[in-house]
Structures are given as C-alpha cells and as structure tokens.
Design a protein around this motif. Structure first.
Motif, PDB file in Angstrom:
ATOM      1  N   ARG A 209      47.477 -15.370  55.582  1.00 32.14           N
ATOM      2  CA  ARG A 209      47.719 -14.248  54.682  1.00 32.14           C
ATOM      3  C   ARG A 209      48.539 -14.699  53.469  1.00 32.14           C
ATOM      4  NH1 ARG A 209      50.710  -8.516  56.345  1.00 32.14           N
ATOM      5  NH2 ARG A 209      50.384  -7.471  54.326  1.00 32.14           N
ATOM      6  N   ASN A 210      48.087 -14.286  52.298  1.00 31.82           N
ATOM      7  CA  ASN A 210      48.719 -14.603  51.010  1.00 31.82           C
ATOM      8  C   ASN A 210      48.558 -16.073  50.614  1.00 31.82           C
ATOM      9  OD1 ASN A 210      49.660 -11.920  50.718  1.00 31.82           O
ATOM     10  ND2 ASN A 210      51.496 -12.393  51.940  1.00 31.82           N
ATOM     11  N   TRP A 211      47.701 -16.827  51.305  1.00 29.79           N
ATOM     12  CA  TRP A 211      47.410 -18.188  50.872  1.00 29.79           C
ATOM     13  C   TRP A 211      46.423 -18.143  49.698  1.00 29.79           C
ATOM     14  CZ3 TRP A 211      46.914 -22.412  55.198  1.00 29.79           C
ATOM     15  CH2 TRP A 211      48.056 -22.366  56.006  1.00 29.79           C
ATOM     16  N   GLN A 212      46.459 -19.193  48.885  1.00 23.07           N
ATOM     17  CA  GLN A 212      45.535 -19.292  47.757  1.00 23.07           C
ATOM     18  C   GLN A 212      44.154 -19.725  48.255  1.00 23.07           C
ATOM     19  OE1 GLN A 212      46.705 -22.173  44.815  1.00 23.07           O
ATOM     20  NE2 GLN A 212      44.824 -21.968  43.629  1.00 23.07           N
ATOM     21  N   LEU A 213      43.107 -19.104  47.733  1.00 20.56           N
ATOM     22  CA  LEU A 213      41.730 -19.445  48.104  1.00 20.56           C
ATOM     23  C   LEU A 213      41.082 -20.254  46.990  1.00 20.56           C
ATOM     24  CD1 LEU A 213      39.243 -19.195  49.961  1.00 20.56           C
ATOM     25  CD2 LEU A 213      38.687 -17.067  48.747  1.00 20.56           C
ATOM     26  N   GLN A 214      40.564 -21.409  47.341  1.00 16.13           N
ATOM     27  CA  GLN A 214      39.806 -22.233  46.402  1.00 16.13           C
ATOM     28  C   GLN A 214      38.382 -22.386  46.949  1.00 16.13           C
ATOM     29  OE1 GLN A 214      41.780 -25.983  45.749  1.00 16.13           O
ATOM     30  NE2 GLN A 214      43.563 -25.040  44.789  1.00 16.13           N
ATOM     31  N   THR A 215      37.402 -22.267  46.068  1.00 17.85           N
ATOM     32  CA  THR A 215      36.004 -22.335  46.476  1.00 17.85           C
ATOM     33  C   THR A 215      35.320 -23.497  45.774  1.00 17.85           C
ATOM     34  OG1 THR A 215      35.926 -19.937  46.795  1.00 17.85           O
ATOM     35  CG2 THR A 215      33.823 -21.095  46.618  1.00 17.85           C
ATOM     36  N   GLU A 216      34.689 -24.351  46.568  1.00 22.63           N
ATOM     37  CA  GLU A 216      33.858 -25.425  46.041  1.00 22.63           C
ATOM     38  C   GLU A 216      32.404 -25.072  46.304  1.00 22.63           C
ATOM     39  OE1 GLU A 216      34.984 -29.174  47.688  1.00 22.63           O
ATOM     40  OE2 GLU A 216      37.077 -29.012  47.042  1.00 22.63           O
ATOM     41  N   THR A 217      31.595 -25.106  45.268  1.00 21.82           N
ATOM     42  CA  THR A 217      30.193 -24.746  45.409  1.00 21.82           C
ATOM     43  C   THR A 217      29.307 -25.951  45.114  1.00 21.82           C
ATOM     44  OG1 THR A 217      30.043 -24.030  43.099  1.00 21.82           O
ATOM     45  CG2 THR A 217      30.677 -22.367  44.745  1.00 21.82           C
ATOM     46  N   ALA A 234      16.957 -51.319  50.530  1.00 17.79           N
ATOM     47  CA  ALA A 234      15.798 -51.219  51.417  1.00 17.79           C
ATOM     48  C   ALA A 234      16.121 -50.368  52.638  1.00 17.79           C
ATOM     49  CB  ALA A 234      15.361 -52.618  51.848  1.00 17.79           C
ATOM     50  N   GLY A 235      15.260 -49.403  52.917  1.00 18.13           N
ATOM     51  CA  GLY A 235      15.434 -48.555  54.091  1.00 18.13           C
ATOM     52  C   GLY A 235      16.231 -47.295  53.845  1.00 18.13           C
ATOM     53  N   PHE A 236      16.916 -47.193  52.710  1.00 18.82           N
ATOM     54  CA  PHE A 236      17.692 -45.997  52.387  1.00 18.82           C
ATOM     55  C   PHE A 236      16.856 -45.059  51.523  1.00 18.82           C
ATOM     56  CE2 PHE A 236      20.982 -48.867  53.682  1.00 18.82           C
ATOM     57  CZ  PHE A 236      21.966 -48.069  54.225  1.00 18.82           C
ATOM     58  N   LYS A 237      16.847 -43.783  51.903  1.00 16.17           N
ATOM     59  CA  LYS A 237      16.058 -42.786  51.195  1.00 16.17           C
ATOM     60  C   LYS A 237      16.945 -41.624  50.772  1.00 16.17           C
ATOM     61  CE  LYS A 237      11.851 -43.780  53.845  1.00 16.17           C
ATOM     62  NZ  LYS A 237      10.804 -43.209  54.753  1.00 16.17           N
ATOM     63  N   PRO A 238      16.614 -40.978  49.642  1.00 19.95           N
ATOM     64  CA  PRO A 238      17.391 -39.795  49.237  1.00 19.95           C
ATOM     65  C   PRO A 238      17.239 -38.668  50.246  1.00 19.95           C
ATOM     66  CG  PRO A 238      16.040 -40.637  47.427  1.00 19.95           C
ATOM     67  CD  PRO A 238      15.573 -41.337  48.663  1.00 19.95           C
ATOM     68  N   ILE A 239      18.362 -38.067  50.630  1.00 18.04           N
ATOM     69  CA  ILE A 239      18.305 -36.905  51.525  1.00 18.04           C
ATOM     70  C   ILE A 239      18.943 -35.674  50.876  1.00 18.04           C
ATOM     71  CG2 ILE A 239      18.240 -38.283  53.631  1.00 18.04           C
ATOM     72  CD1 ILE A 239      21.202 -37.670  54.052  1.00 18.04           C
ATOM     73  N   ALA A 240      19.626 -35.845  49.745  1.00 15.32           N
ATOM     74  CA  ALA A 240      20.207 -34.685  49.057  1.00 15.32           C
ATOM     75  C   ALA A 240      20.571 -35.071  47.632  1.00 15.32           C
ATOM     76  CB  ALA A 240      21.451 -34.180  49.786  1.00 15.32           C
ATOM     77  N   GLU A 241      20.377 -34.125  46.702  1.00  8.66           N
ATOM     78  CA  GLU A 241      20.839 -34.252  45.314  1.00  8.66           C
ATOM     79  C   GLU A 241      21.554 -32.955  44.980  1.00  8.66           C
ATOM     80  OE1 GLU A 241      18.118 -36.201  42.316  1.00  8.66           O
ATOM     81  OE2 GLU A 241      16.669 -35.905  43.928  1.00  8.66           O
ATOM     82  N   LEU A 242      22.839 -33.051  44.677  1.00 11.33           N
ATOM     83  CA  LEU A 242      23.660 -31.863  44.521  1.00 11.33           C
ATOM     84  C   LEU A 242      24.501 -31.931  43.252  1.00 11.33           C
ATOM     85  CD1 LEU A 242      25.070 -31.720  48.156  1.00 11.33           C
ATOM     86  CD2 LEU A 242      23.180 -30.347  47.264  1.00 11.33           C
ATOM     87  N   ALA A 243      24.713 -30.771  42.646  1.00 13.42           N
ATOM     88  CA  ALA A 243      25.727 -30.605  41.609  1.00 13.42           C
ATOM     89  C   ALA A 243      26.885 -29.861  42.246  1.00 13.42           C
ATOM     90  CB  ALA A 243      25.169 -29.846  40.418  1.00 13.42           C
ATOM     91  N   ARG A 244      28.056 -30.476  42.307  1.00  5.81           N
ATOM     92  CA  ARG A 244      29.200 -29.899  42.994  1.00  5.81           C
ATOM     93  C   ARG A 244      30.246 -29.475  41.978  1.00  5.81           C
ATOM     94  NH1 ARG A 244      31.179 -33.975  47.462  1.00  5.81           N
ATOM     95  NH2 ARG A 244      32.373 -32.113  48.037  1.00  5.81           N
ATOM     96  N   GLN A 245      30.676 -28.227  42.081  1.00  5.96           N
ATOM     97  CA  GLN A 245      31.734 -27.710  41.227  1.00  5.96           C
ATOM     98  C   GLN A 245      33.026 -27.734  42.020  1.00  5.96           C
ATOM     99  OE1 GLN A 245      30.704 -26.827  38.077  1.00  5.96           O
ATOM    100  NE2 GLN A 245      32.836 -26.735  37.425  1.00  5.96           N
TER     101      GLN A 245
END
Length: 327
Positions: A209-217, A234-245
């Motif tokens: 309660r009363n803590w600050q909330l921070q959101t990462e999207t 070799a052997g590594f493949k893309p599994i995710a491409e993200l823009a992170r705020q």
C-alpha cells in the motif's frame, strides 16, 4: 490428444496429459526426455529453495510454483542481498522492491530453472548429443538421474543435468565449458511437492500500500523493416522481436535468439551523448553469461547470452544497420 480435448480442458489438466504421454518414450528419445523434463516444470506443484553458484558467489531464492484452474502461478523471493520478490501469472510479472517501495509490472521473462527448453526444442539434437550416465545422484534429499547434453561446437556450452527419478523435475543443472570445466550451476537445496506445500505459499509477505507503481511494456517490432540485419550463430533462430518501454523516453529494441536451450538477446538503444559517453565498449563475462557492447552508427548495441564470450562478440560484430532498407 484430440482437438476437442485440448480445447476443453483446463491448463493444469492439459499439462498432466502432455506429461504422461511423453514418459514412455523419454527413456531412449532425447527430445521426448527433454520435453518430459520441461512439462514436469510446468505441470507439477513444487516449492523449495534454489541456489545459484557463479564462481565464489552464491545466491539463494525461495521458489513456489502451483498449477490450478487459473493456470500457472509462481512466487520467487531472493534470499540474499537487497530484498526482492516476483509474482508471476498469465504471462505477467509483478516485482516488489521493498528498499525503494516500488512495484514493477512487466511481461514475464523467459523460462527459468527448473524449466529447461526455450520453444519446442525440436532442433536441439542437431547441436547437442544427449548422453544418459549410468549413475544415480542425490539432490535435496531426492534420488535423481544424471545425463549430459554435450555441445557439438564451440558456439555453446554443454550441460550436466540431474532429474528426479519419480517425477522427472529438473533438480540440478551445471553449465560446462569446452574442456568440461564447471562454469556455473543451479540446484534445489530443499524441495517439496503437492500436499507438502503449505496453504498461502504464494502470498507475498509485503504490504505494498502506497508503494510507487512502475510499468514496463513491450510490443512486437520488425527490426528488419527498421534496417537491421542480423546473422545469427549456427543453430540459433529468432524467437522474439520486441520494443520495450522501460521508462518515459527510454525505448530499447530486443531480438531474442535461441537454439532451444541457450538464449542470446541483442539490445538496441539510441546513443545519448550526455548519458553514454563514459560507458565502456567491449566484453564482460559473469559465470555462464557473456556480454559484449559496442557503438554502431548512432546506437548502442549490446549482446547478452548464456554462451561463450566469442559467440556474443562475433554476433555483435555481424550486426549491420542499413537505414535505407527501412524505406
């Protein structure tokens, strides 16, 4: 399992069906074995203390994992250093930082111990040899079977794992270099299952309660359309491409590559002359984690992965930025 059964069952029941279906084949089929271990990590109710060893540094974490009609729920509490607790459910993670009275909401990170696979693991046998060892070991008071996943090249590490003989949960994993030397390891020091887990084990002990909330999207992004060209190892493949705020005005693009066991992330962020002039370029290794950072055009490029240092260095230098391609 027929389509109607998959569509109609609850998450926990589906996981149990999947787990039971792989048990017989797992004795001889490497992929079936790995999927059995992975499903155990998702389908079982377990709680205990895990210990991560990196050189002379030890870090203990209290872990609770439960599966019910709402899906998987988990609580992790770091027991060493500054207090930190993370609660996960439905792909989201709520991390509590008591010293700063902050709650961080963000998409849950990729699978962690005792989970083993990233993705379906179908290509793992192309890059690792699975070798069951003819010996029984004990971890956290439980008998476990030892086997090794031996890398076929120098791009990745090898692993020695110990899985519970009764329920196949991963109890211990050691990362090994090309000479077979220990790089780091994580294991349960104490573990309990099912009815042994006390009621309320998922409840946080902090009043926020009363803590600050921070959101990462985060949201999907197409790095190729922005002009980025990446030649994966070799052997590594893309599994995710993200823009992170991460915070107001600070966006980081992330490309995640995996061979099914190991993962490498490439982080791309705009170079800020006021903030970044003193940041050192080059490499750093911490246990199994290798980091390489370099300046490319008007961007910082950081490659981070649980792979040998040369792998992340070569990957970083193979990245190209061709802004005209974006048009």
């Amino acid at each position: 399992m027929p389509t109607w059964a998959r569509a109609g069952c609850r998450v926990g029941l589906c996981l149990v069906f999947s787990w039971a279906a792989t048990v017989g084949a797992a004795e001889t089929d490497p992929l079936a074995f790995l999927q059995q271990v992975q499903t155990a990590a998702r389908a079982l109710d377990y709680a205990g203390v895990t210990v991560y060893q990196q050189g002379h540094v030890l870090r203990a974490t209290h872990l609770v994992h439960l599966v019910d009609g709402t899906g998987e729920r988990e609580r992790q509490e770091v027991l060493d250093g500054p207090p930190q607790e993370c609660l996960r459910q439905d792909g989201m993670e709520q991390c509590l930082l008591p010293d700063h009275r902050i709650v961080v909401m963000r998409p849950a990170h990729s699978a962690h111990f005792p989970a083993l696979l990233l993705g379906d693991g179908t290509d793992i046998t192309q890059h690792y040899d699975w070798q069951p060892l003819d010996r029984i070991y004990r971890v956290a008071g439980r008998a476990c079977s030892v086997s090794e996943l031996r890398a076929r090249d120098a791009l990745r590490y090898s692993y020695r794992i110990c899985t519970d003989q009764q329920n196949h949960l991963l109890l211990k994993i050691q990362t090994l270099d090309a000479q077979g030397h220990l790089v780091d390891q994580v294991a349960f020091s104490r573990v309990s299952f099912g009815a042994e887990i006390p009621p309320g084990a998922l409840a946080s002990r902090w009043n926020t309660r009363n803590w600050q909330l921070q959101t990462e999207t985060s949201q999907p992004v197409n790095l190729a359309e922005q002009g980025w060209r990446v030649l994966p190892p070799a052997g590594f493949k893309p599994i995710a491409e993200l823009a992170r705020q991460l915070r107001a005005g600070h966006r980081v693009d992330q490309l995640v590559l995996s061979d099914g066991l190991a993962a490498i992330s490439i982080f791309i962020e705009t170079f800020d002359p006021k903030r970044d002039q003193s940041i050192r370029q080059g490499g750093l290794t911490q246990g199994a984690i290798s980091i390489y950072r370099m300046r490319l055009a008007s961007y910082w490029l950081t490659a981070v992965g649980e792979v040998p240092a040369q792998t992340v260095r070569d990957l970083a230098h193979a990245v190209q930025y061709l802004p005209q391609a974006a048009h």
